[in-house]
Write a protein that holds these residues in place. Sequence first.
Motif, short mmCIF file in Angstrom:
data_model
loop_
_atom_site.label_atom_id
_atom_site.label_comp_id
_atom_site.label_asym_id
_atom_site.label_seq_id
_atom_site.Cartn_x
_atom_site.Cartn_y
_atom_site.Cartn_z
N ASP A 8 0.85 -1.20 0.00
CA ASP A 8 0.00 0.00 0.00
C ASP A 8 0.88 1.24 0.00
O ASP A 8 1.95 1.26 0.62
N LYS A 9 0.42 2.26 -0.70
CA LYS A 9 1.08 3.57 -0.67
C LYS A 9 0.01 4.65 -0.57
O LYS A 9 -0.90 4.70 -1.39
N VAL A 10 0.15 5.50 0.45
CA VAL A 10 -0.82 6.56 0.69
C VAL A 10 -0.11 7.91 0.68
O VAL A 10 0.94 8.08 1.30
N TYR A 11 -0.67 8.86 -0.06
CA TYR A 11 -0.18 10.24 -0.03
C TYR A 11 -1.12 11.07 0.82
O TYR A 11 -2.34 11.05 0.61
N ARG A 12 -0.56 11.79 1.79
CA ARG A 12 -1.38 12.55 2.73
C ARG A 12 -1.02 14.04 2.70
O ARG A 12 0.16 14.39 2.62
N LEU A 53 13.47 2.10 -4.68
CA LEU A 53 13.77 2.59 -3.33
C LEU A 53 13.90 4.11 -3.30
O LEU A 53 14.71 4.67 -2.55
N LEU A 54 13.10 4.77 -4.12
CA LEU A 54 13.04 6.23 -4.10
C LEU A 54 11.84 6.73 -3.29
O LEU A 54 11.71 7.93 -3.07
N ASP A 55 10.99 5.80 -2.88
CA ASP A 55 9.79 6.17 -2.14
C ASP A 55 9.49 5.11 -1.09
O ASP A 55 9.87 3.94 -1.25
N ASP A 56 8.83 5.52 0.00
CA ASP A 56 8.46 4.61 1.08
C ASP A 56 7.16 3.89 0.75
O ASP A 56 6.40 4.30 -0.13
N ILE A 57 6.88 2.82 1.50
CA ILE A 57 5.58 2.17 1.42
C ILE A 57 4.86 2.36 2.76
O ILE A 57 5.48 2.66 3.78
N ASP A 58 3.55 2.18 2.73
CA ASP A 58 2.75 2.34 3.95
C ASP A 58 2.15 1.04 4.44
O ASP A 58 1.45 1.01 5.45
#
Length: 234
Positions: A8-12, A53-58
Amino acid sequence: MININDLDKVYRTEEIETLALSKIKLHVKKGEFLAVMGPSGCGKSTLLNIIGLLDDIDGGSYLFNETEVSHFNERKRAELRKHNIGFVFQSFNLIDELTVYENVELPLIYTNVPKAERKKMVEAVLEKVQIMHRRNHFPQQLSGGQQQRVAVARAVVTNPKVILADEPTGNLDSTNGNEVMHMLTELNESGTTIVMVTHSEHDAKFADRIVRMLDGQIIMQQERAVKNVELQQE
């Protein structure tokens, strides 16, 4: 090589929460050429950034070569990227102040390769992508196709295990685009794993497998046998 489960990936922001990726399951074998397709905003570039690996996961897990990497800190991520992952972008991302040779040499400097060895590696890859004759030129002195050749050379000079390509032909005409796709195919045939995001059905047919996304989810996968049938029917 790449094993992603229930990702899952969430932008807040202060006012809104957007689910960019939902329960993604994706497995990429060593030596595979995978194309990821879908409309703008479906999450395909976000997925590519996570693989790189340029972005995190949730939520969920991401194993690279059987190692869980989703919780790596930035130092460990950078180390893994330097030695394992090459990037090819639509916008080339070359450094204007550096020559072709210097742009391609840069990743080897970051990995502390000795100068004499760097020279051999850079010249070999420039020959491979047929841009050696432009080694002393600057990016702005090159055509779009030539710039993308340099970008591919820079991506592969460290012999990465995986190349991540984000719309690699998006800024190119059909002739130069085909040349780039044939270069990627040759690299894949020599053993490099490739994950490519593309809008182009034509480019996707170079892949072993096509993954189609919509609204942050994988909705369909097409294996190579399907691709071959489609090519024969054209």
